[in-house]
Design an enzyme around this catalytic site. Structure first.
Site, PDB file in Angstrom:
ATOM      1  N   GLU A 115      -5.229   9.717   8.876  1.00  0.00           N
ATOM      2  CA  GLU A 115      -3.815   9.686   9.272  1.00  0.00           C
ATOM      3  C   GLU A 115      -3.609  10.408  10.609  1.00  0.00           C
ATOM      4  O   GLU A 115      -2.796  10.009  11.435  1.00  0.00           O
ATOM      5  CB  GLU A 115      -2.947  10.364   8.206  1.00  0.00           C
ATOM      6  CG  GLU A 115      -2.836   9.597   6.915  1.00  0.00           C
ATOM      7  CD  GLU A 115      -1.736   8.545   6.928  1.00  0.00           C
ATOM      8  OE1 GLU A 115      -0.811   8.660   7.740  1.00  0.00           O
ATOM      9  OE2 GLU A 115      -1.836   7.594   6.133  1.00  0.00           O
TER      10      GLU A 115
ATOM     11  N   CYS B 160     -11.290   3.692  -0.782  1.00  0.00           N
ATOM     12  CA  CYS B 160      -9.955   4.099  -0.349  1.00  0.00           C
ATOM     13  C   CYS B 160      -9.693   3.382   0.970  1.00  0.00           C
ATOM     14  O   CYS B 160     -10.599   3.267   1.808  1.00  0.00           O
ATOM     15  CB  CYS B 160      -9.905   5.610  -0.165  1.00  0.00           C
ATOM     16  SG  CYS B 160      -8.386   6.189   0.616  1.00  0.00           S
TER      17      CYS B 160
ATOM     18  N   ASP C 211       0.873  -1.172   0.000  1.00  0.00           N
ATOM     19  CA  ASP C 211       0.000   0.000   0.000  1.00  0.00           C
ATOM     20  C   ASP C 211       0.914   1.227   0.000  1.00  0.00           C
ATOM     21  O   ASP C 211       2.100   1.136   0.310  1.00  0.00           O
ATOM     22  CB  ASP C 211      -0.888  -0.009   1.256  1.00  0.00           C
ATOM     23  CG  ASP C 211      -1.747   1.252   1.354  1.00  0.00           C
ATOM     24  OD1 ASP C 211      -2.341   1.646   0.337  1.00  0.00           O
ATOM     25  OD2 ASP C 211      -1.803   1.866   2.438  1.00  0.00           O
ATOM     26  N   SER C 212       0.316   2.374  -0.271  1.00  0.00           N
ATOM     27  CA  SER C 212       1.080   3.612  -0.241  1.00  0.00           C
ATOM     28  C   SER C 212       1.518   3.960   1.187  1.00  0.00           C
ATOM     29  O   SER C 212       2.427   4.763   1.371  1.00  0.00           O
ATOM     30  CB  SER C 212       0.232   4.749  -0.795  1.00  0.00           C
ATOM     31  OG  SER C 212      -0.993   4.821  -0.083  1.00  0.00           O
TER      32      SER C 212
ATOM     33  N   HIS D  34      -8.309   4.250   3.583  1.00  0.00           N
ATOM     34  CA  HIS D  34      -8.432   5.037   4.816  1.00  0.00           C
ATOM     35  C   HIS D  34      -9.873   5.251   5.254  1.00  0.00           C
ATOM     36  O   HIS D  34     -10.127   5.578   6.410  1.00  0.00           O
ATOM     37  CB  HIS D  34      -7.789   6.412   4.627  1.00  0.00           C
ATOM     38  CG  HIS D  34      -6.305   6.386   4.621  1.00  0.00           C
ATOM     39  ND1 HIS D  34      -5.580   5.621   3.742  1.00  0.00           N
ATOM     40  CD2 HIS D  34      -5.398   7.030   5.406  1.00  0.00           C
ATOM     41  CE1 HIS D  34      -4.298   5.797   3.972  1.00  0.00           C
ATOM     42  NE2 HIS D  34      -4.151   6.650   4.976  1.00  0.00           N
TER      43      HIS D  34
ATOM     44  N   GLY E   7      -2.632   9.180  -3.845  1.00  0.00           N
ATOM     45  CA  GLY E   7      -3.929   9.598  -4.405  1.00  0.00           C
ATOM     46  C   GLY E   7      -3.934  10.931  -5.113  1.00  0.00           C
ATOM     47  O   GLY E   7      -4.854  11.219  -5.871  1.00  0.00           O
TER      48      GLY E   7
ATOM     49  N   CYS F 235      -4.091  -1.088  -2.063  1.00  0.00           N
ATOM     50  CA  CYS F 235      -4.238   0.364  -2.184  1.00  0.00           C
ATOM     51  C   CYS F 235      -5.178   0.595  -3.356  1.00  0.00           C
ATOM     52  O   CYS F 235      -4.926   0.088  -4.459  1.00  0.00           O
ATOM     53  CB  CYS F 235      -2.868   0.972  -2.454  1.00  0.00           C
ATOM     54  SG  CYS F 235      -2.908   2.739  -2.864  1.00  0.00           S
ATOM     55  N   ASN F 236      -6.254   1.331  -3.129  1.00  0.00           N
ATOM     56  CA  ASN F 236      -7.222   1.551  -4.202  1.00  0.00           C
ATOM     57  C   ASN F 236      -6.602   2.334  -5.348  1.00  0.00           C
ATOM     58  O   ASN F 236      -6.829   2.039  -6.514  1.00  0.00           O
ATOM     59  CB  ASN F 236      -8.435   2.305  -3.661  1.00  0.00           C
ATOM     60  CG  ASN F 236      -9.257   1.442  -2.727  1.00  0.00           C
ATOM     61  OD1 ASN F 236     -10.235   0.848  -3.143  1.00  0.00           O
ATOM     62  ND2 ASN F 236      -8.858   1.352  -1.477  1.00  0.00           N
TER      63      ASN F 236
END
Ligand code: DGL
Length: 273
Positions: free
Chosen positions: A154, A190, A11-12, A192, A44, A74-75
């Site tokens: 985050e 996403c 993932d990022s 998150h 993103g 990760c989308n």
């Protein structure tokens, strides 16, 4: 044996730990290596060329360690780089999160009107809209880029007035439509966004269903491993290796919320891509 190699997940940043959590629950005997590209998050808001380059470098690293499957958790990276990854690493199976998320949305929506919340890059590619349309022809799919949700998750600002106001600001134009059709399903497109589920649910109201791709991705991974005869022969609990490109302390602190269990900074190995 190939089947006893770990599954590589990238993932990022830390968001993909929600997918890692679902994988551990669904496939407890499998060993997992997770790489979060925390030095370069967020993806993103980046260009397609940069996202593809970053995804290739992350995958190169995991493949060099030895993996039997790659999960793009990760989308944004799934929306932009799945095909180049599949081409470059064939015959390694590569599973993204967009297709399983689209499966979930298409099977849940009754009115065939859905709203996708995602990052700018995912929305720009219309990745979910295309994947859902392929499963639910004729469906109406609205898409909205919700970049601030990433920052809020985050920061750990996932409850209270600020995320509630941000959620209303993003969602109201699509949901307060004065009588015209409104979506019955919201896709959390996403990694998150599941952390902001309460704020999004409150803004959406009780008659809208929220779907995310973590559980359906874990199911897709299990199906693929079974099809390819790649399920591990080990019977105990699999190992979890955590890698990041920057900031073990921050990865541990923020990542614990996404994984739903504590991570100690010394469990996180910093790697250079
Ligand atoms: N992991 C990204 C996604 O799921 C969100 C964070 C980012 O923009 O890198 O789209």
């Amino acid at each position: 044996m190939t089947c006893d190699l770990p599954i590589g997940v990238f993932d990022s940043g830390v968001g993909g730990l929600t997918v890692l959590r679902a994988l551990r629950r669904r496939l407890p005997a499998e060993s997992l290596v997770y790489l979060g590209d925390t030095a370069r998050v967020p993806y993103g808001t980046k260009s397609v060329a940069s996202i593809v380059r970053y995804a290739m470098q992350a995958a190169d690293h995991l493949v060099a360690r030895g993996i039997k499957m790659l999960v793009v958790a990760c989308n944004t990276a799934s929306a932009v780089s799945l095909e180049p990854l599949r081409e470059r690493f064939a015959p390694l199976p590569v599973v993204g999160v967009v297709e399983p998320g689209a499966d979930a949305a298409a099977s849940v929506s009754r009115s065939r009107h859905m709203l996708v919340l995602a990052t700018e890059s995912t929305v720009r590619r219309h990745a979910y809209a295309r994947a859902i349309a392929a499963r639910a022809p004729g469906a109406r799919i609205d898409e909205v880029a919700c970049s601030l949700f990433v920052a809020l998750a985050e920061e750990g600002w996932t409850t209270g007035e600020i995320p509630a106001a941000v959620a209303r600001t993003y969602l109201d134009p699509y949901l307060r439509t004065n009588g015209s059709s409104k979506p019955d399903t919201i896709v959390l497109g996403c990694t998150h966004f599941p952390l902001l589920e309460d704020a999004i649910r409150e803004a959406a109201g009780p008659d809208v269903t929220l779907v995310d791709s973590a559980t359906t991705t874990a199911e897709a991974v299990a199906t693929k491993l079974t099809e390819l005869d790649l399920l591990t022969s080990a019977t105990g609990e699999g190992t979890v290796t955590l890698l990041a490109t920057d900031g073990a302390d921050r990865f541990a602190a923020v990542g614990s919320r996404f994984l739903g269990m504590p991570i100690a900074p010394d469990e996180v190995e910093i790697v250079d891509l």
